[in-house]
Design a protein around this motif. Structure first.
Motif, short mmCIF file in Angstrom:
data_model
loop_
_atom_site.label_atom_id
_atom_site.label_comp_id
_atom_site.label_asym_id
_atom_site.label_seq_id
_atom_site.Cartn_x
_atom_site.Cartn_y
_atom_site.Cartn_z
N MET A 1 84.10 67.13 8.40
CA MET A 1 83.12 66.31 9.10
C MET A 1 83.22 66.56 10.60
N LYS A 2 82.10 66.76 11.26
CA LYS A 2 82.09 67.09 12.68
C LYS A 2 82.43 65.87 13.53
N GLN A 3 83.09 66.16 14.65
CA GLN A 3 83.55 65.10 15.54
C GLN A 3 82.40 64.24 16.04
N GLU A 4 81.28 64.86 16.35
CA GLU A 4 80.13 64.12 16.87
C GLU A 4 79.66 63.07 15.85
N LYS A 5 79.61 63.45 14.59
CA LYS A 5 79.17 62.53 13.54
C LYS A 5 80.19 61.41 13.35
N ILE A 6 81.47 61.76 13.40
CA ILE A 6 82.52 60.75 13.25
C ILE A 6 82.40 59.70 14.35
N ASN A 7 82.22 60.16 15.59
CA ASN A 7 82.09 59.24 16.72
C ASN A 7 80.85 58.36 16.58
N ARG A 8 79.74 58.96 16.16
CA ARG A 8 78.50 58.21 16.02
C ARG A 8 78.63 57.13 14.95
N ASN A 9 79.19 57.51 13.82
CA ASN A 9 79.37 56.53 12.74
C ASN A 9 80.34 55.43 13.14
N TYR A 10 81.36 55.82 13.89
CA TYR A 10 82.33 54.81 14.32
C TYR A 10 81.68 53.79 15.26
N GLU A 11 80.84 54.25 16.17
CA GLU A 11 80.18 53.32 17.10
C GLU A 11 79.30 52.33 16.36
N ILE A 12 78.61 52.80 15.34
CA ILE A 12 77.77 51.91 14.53
C ILE A 12 78.66 50.88 13.81
N ALA A 13 79.77 51.37 13.26
CA ALA A 13 80.70 50.48 12.56
C ALA A 13 81.32 49.47 13.53
N ARG A 14 81.68 49.94 14.72
CA ARG A 14 82.30 49.05 15.71
C ARG A 14 81.36 47.91 16.07
N GLU A 15 80.09 48.23 16.24
CA GLU A 15 79.10 47.20 16.57
C GLU A 15 78.91 46.22 15.41
N ARG A 16 78.91 46.74 14.20
CA ARG A 16 78.74 45.86 13.03
C ARG A 16 79.90 44.88 12.92
N PHE A 17 81.11 45.38 13.09
CA PHE A 17 82.27 44.50 13.00
C PHE A 17 82.30 43.50 14.17
N ALA A 18 81.84 43.93 15.33
CA ALA A 18 81.80 43.03 16.49
C ALA A 18 80.89 41.83 16.22
N GLU A 19 79.83 42.05 15.44
CA GLU A 19 78.94 40.94 15.08
C GLU A 19 79.67 39.85 14.32
N LEU A 20 80.75 40.23 13.65
CA LEU A 20 81.55 39.28 12.88
C LEU A 20 82.80 38.84 13.62
N GLY A 21 82.87 39.22 14.90
CA GLY A 21 84.01 38.82 15.72
C GLY A 21 85.26 39.64 15.50
N ILE A 22 85.10 40.86 15.02
CA ILE A 22 86.25 41.72 14.71
C ILE A 22 86.30 42.89 15.69
N ASP A 23 87.45 43.10 16.30
CA ASP A 23 87.66 44.20 17.24
C ASP A 23 88.28 45.38 16.49
N THR A 24 87.54 46.44 16.31
CA THR A 24 88.05 47.59 15.56
C THR A 24 89.20 48.28 16.27
#
Length: 417
Positions: free
Chosen positions: A1-24
């Motif tokens: 998996m390419k680094q760019e895709k990993i970073n992009r997916n992580y940012e989306i996940a980080r925002e989703r967890f932040a909505e629930l008050g969770i710091d990744t």
């Protein structure tokens, strides 16, 4: 998996967890600090280096004959070094007493010394690992059905001496590596059929343990491990859960909970909070039983997830020593190693990324529907994108990329054994 895709997916996940008050980032930091104790015996089917034929006895059985088994100390170490390149984080290594560097000499179990494990200590320093240790009561001419609980004082004394020496070796490991070594005591003692003198055998075991633990070692965390039954010893196990739980609590030792050592309808996770209320630390052996203690490769199943949740939600990560214990000889051994380690880490990450604060609020307010609904939604949160990011940060293969690495190692190394 390419680094760019990993970073992009992580940012989306980080925002989703932040909505629930969770710091990744906090979850990643906690996972980075989790050092699993890897079990060396996955590499060679619990053979060790004492007997050329590597025959097993005392309720121990490794099934399968997949090619590429490690045959000596150098191959075991090479396999573990390879595994370390495929898993994120820094981890420990757990050794059994039969894995000493005996240099071709006959050294009986009651004669082992720290010098027989000095090369392991040196190797651990070079590989940025800490060590744990286990006395070994099985696969020996004096094993039989009973060791520390044997009616024969000579046999009991033999195993008492062996275990004292094992604790001394663990102490030296802890001293040199500047990290206390867990010493785990498990014996197979029991009976295949009806037993009429249970109290005697347990009295003998208690007496043996009292002698073993007379001396305290500064650099050792002592643990005792129970079992429900063993192969060929199905009707009676001397070291039952109740026996060792009582002994551990009375004597200030850790109780070891092995996921395969209980009744099939029991769940290990439910025992953790109870033990932690009465013991500063406990030890775990993460495994996967299938109908009995068959030590299948750990996968991300409900039992492992609930185990990790109970530890994280009890804020007990620093009080639980997490080790792995399985040995599958039916598939690629390196692949089995990596699957189990990653599955365990994923379970802990899932627990770290659960919206536990909100769930507790629901529970305190007796909002059962809301609690269950959020628990179910939590299962499909994008936690795996966080794990992929964690792997990338540790410079190890992401997602399924490790499969080709294992295949390459098999082609170049293990297939030539």
């Amino acid at each position: 998996m390419k680094q760019e895709k990993i970073n992009r997916n992580y940012e989306i996940a980080r925002e989703r967890f932040a909505e629930l008050g969770i710091d990744t980032e906090t979850a990643i930091s906690a996972l980075q600090k989790l050092s699993l104790s890897l079990h060396c015996w996955q590499t060679d089917d619990v053979s060790g280096f004492e007997n050329p034929d590597g025959s097993l006895s005392g309720g121990i059985q490794a099934t399968g004959n997949y090619p590429g088994k490690a045959r000596n100390i150098d191959e075991v170490r090479a396999d573990i070094e390879k595994v370390n390149t495929l898993i994120p984080g820094n981890h420990r290594l757990s050794l059994h007493a039969i894995y000493g560097d005996f240099k071709g000499k006959k050294v009986d179990r009651n004669e082992i010394e720290p010098e027989h494990f000095q090369s392991w200590i040196d190797w651990a320093k070079l590989n940025n690992m800490k060590l744990d240790f286990n006395s070994t009561s099985f696969s020996h001419s004096k094993s039989g059905n009973l060791s520390l609980s044997n009616r024969d004082k000579g046999i009991r004394d033999f195993w008492i001496e062996h275990t004292i020496r094992s604790r001394r070796i663990a102490d030296e490991m802890g001293r040199q590596l500047k990290s206390k070594a867990c010493h785990n005591l498990w014996i197979h003692d029991g009976s295949k059929d009806i037993t009429v003198d249970r109290y005697l055998y347990r009295s003998l075991l208690k007496d043996s343990l009292d002698k073993i633990f007379e001396n305290k070692f500064t650099n050792v965390k002592d643990a005792v491990e129970c079992k429900l039954f063993g192969t060929g010893l199905e009707s009676f196990t001397v070291g039952s859960h109740e026996f060792y739980m009582g002994y551990a609590m009375k004597n200030g030792l850790m109780a070891t909970l092995d996921m395969g050592h209980f009744h099939p309808t029991e769940e290990t996770y439910d025992k953790i909070s109870s033990l932690l209320l009465f013991s500063p630390e406990i030890m775990l052996h993460v495994s996967r039983p299938v109908r009995w203690d068959s030590d299948h490769v750990v996968i991300l199943n409900d039992s492992v997830q609930m185990l990790a949740q109970e530890i994280i939600w009890a804020n007990a990560l620093e009080r639980v020593n997490v080790g792995l214990d399985y040995f599958d000889a039916s598939i690629n051994r390196i692949g089995a190693y990596v699957i189990g380690i990653r599955a365990t880490q994923k379970a802990f990450l899932q627990a770290l990324l659960t919206p536990i604060k909100k769930l507790r609020e629901y529970e305190a307010s007796e909002q059962g529907f809301e609690r269950l609904a959020l628990l179910e939604e939590s299962k499909t949160l994008p936690w795996n994108d966080v794990y992929n990011y964690f792997c990338m940060l540790n410079n190890v293969p992401v997602a399924e990329d490790y499969i080709s690495e294992v295949e390459k190692y098999e082609k170049e190394v293990t297939s030539k054994r």
